[in-house]
Design a protein around this motif. Sequence first.
Motif, PDB file in Angstrom:
ATOM      1  N   THR A 251       0.837  -1.198   0.000  1.00 41.00           N
ATOM      2  CA  THR A 251       0.000   0.000   0.000  1.00 41.00           C
ATOM      3  C   THR A 251       0.875   1.252   0.000  1.00 41.00           C
ATOM      4  N   GLY A 252       0.289   2.378  -0.346  1.00 48.63           N
ATOM      5  CA  GLY A 252       1.024   3.638  -0.341  1.00 48.63           C
ATOM      6  C   GLY A 252       1.621   3.971   1.018  1.00 48.63           C
ATOM      7  N   PRO A 253       0.803   3.902   2.089  1.00 50.46           N
ATOM      8  CA  PRO A 253       1.360   4.193   3.416  1.00 50.46           C
ATOM      9  C   PRO A 253       2.470   3.235   3.825  1.00 50.46           C
ATOM     10  N   GLN A 254       2.315   1.946   3.503  1.00 50.79           N
ATOM     11  CA  GLN A 254       3.379   0.981   3.813  1.00 50.79           C
ATOM     12  C   GLN A 254       4.656   1.352   3.068  1.00 50.79           C
ATOM     13  N   ALA A 255       4.526   1.672   1.777  1.00 47.81           N
ATOM     14  CA  ALA A 255       5.690   2.005   0.958  1.00 47.81           C
ATOM     15  C   ALA A 255       6.407   3.222   1.509  1.00 47.81           C
ATOM     16  N   SER A 256       5.643   4.242   1.872  1.00 56.86           N
ATOM     17  CA  SER A 256       6.238   5.470   2.392  1.00 56.86           C
ATOM     18  C   SER A 256       7.016   5.210   3.684  1.00 56.86           C
ATOM     19  N   TYR A 257       6.392   4.491   4.616  1.00 55.16           N
ATOM     20  CA  TYR A 257       7.039   4.213   5.898  1.00 55.16           C
ATOM     21  C   TYR A 257       8.231   3.287   5.704  1.00 55.16           C
TER      22      TYR A 257
ATOM     23  N   GLN B 283      10.114   3.018   3.073  1.00 55.74           N
ATOM     24  CA  GLN B 283      11.214   3.780   2.478  1.00 55.74           C
ATOM     25  C   GLN B 283      11.989   4.524   3.564  1.00 55.74           C
ATOM     26  N   THR B 284      11.260   5.114   4.507  1.00 54.26           N
ATOM     27  CA  THR B 284      11.899   5.831   5.615  1.00 54.26           C
ATOM     28  C   THR B 284      12.746   4.872   6.446  1.00 54.26           C
TER      29      THR B 284
ATOM     30  N   GLN C   9      15.911   3.789   4.603  1.00 51.60           N
ATOM     31  CA  GLN C   9      16.935   4.844   4.621  1.00 51.60           C
ATOM     32  C   GLN C   9      17.660   4.853   5.956  1.00 51.60           C
TER      33      GLN C   9
ATOM     34  N   PHE D  92      15.180  -0.232  -0.632  1.00 47.86           N
ATOM     35  CA  PHE D  92      13.724  -0.366  -0.630  1.00 47.86           C
ATOM     36  C   PHE D  92      13.297  -1.178  -1.848  1.00 47.86           C
TER      37      PHE D  92
ATOM     38  N   PRO E 152      10.113  -1.905  -4.003  1.00 49.34           N
ATOM     39  CA  PRO E 152       8.711  -1.533  -4.233  1.00 49.34           C
ATOM     40  C   PRO E 152       7.851  -2.697  -4.733  1.00 49.34           C
TER      41      PRO E 152
END
Length: 69
Positions: free
Chosen positions: A27-33, A35-36, A39, A45, A47
């Motif tokens: 999901t978008g939120p999973q991907a964003s978190y 990625q953080t 890093q 990461f 995708p």
Amino acid sequence: MANAPDAPTPNPEKDPEDWTTGDEPITGPQASYLQTLCQEAGEEFDPGLTKAQASARIDELQERTGRGR
């Protein structure tokens, strides 16, 4: 004095491998978190993970980075 109704029991955590939607794309939120977390941990990461794989990876990286505390 009347007894208050029982509070609803929270849903127990289900193993991501047992999720019925676990094979869907991340999901978008999973991907964003994720990625953080990647890093912060110096990891790459990916995708292409599924929801279940992403959840497991998040748990692993939270533990390593201290964000899961």
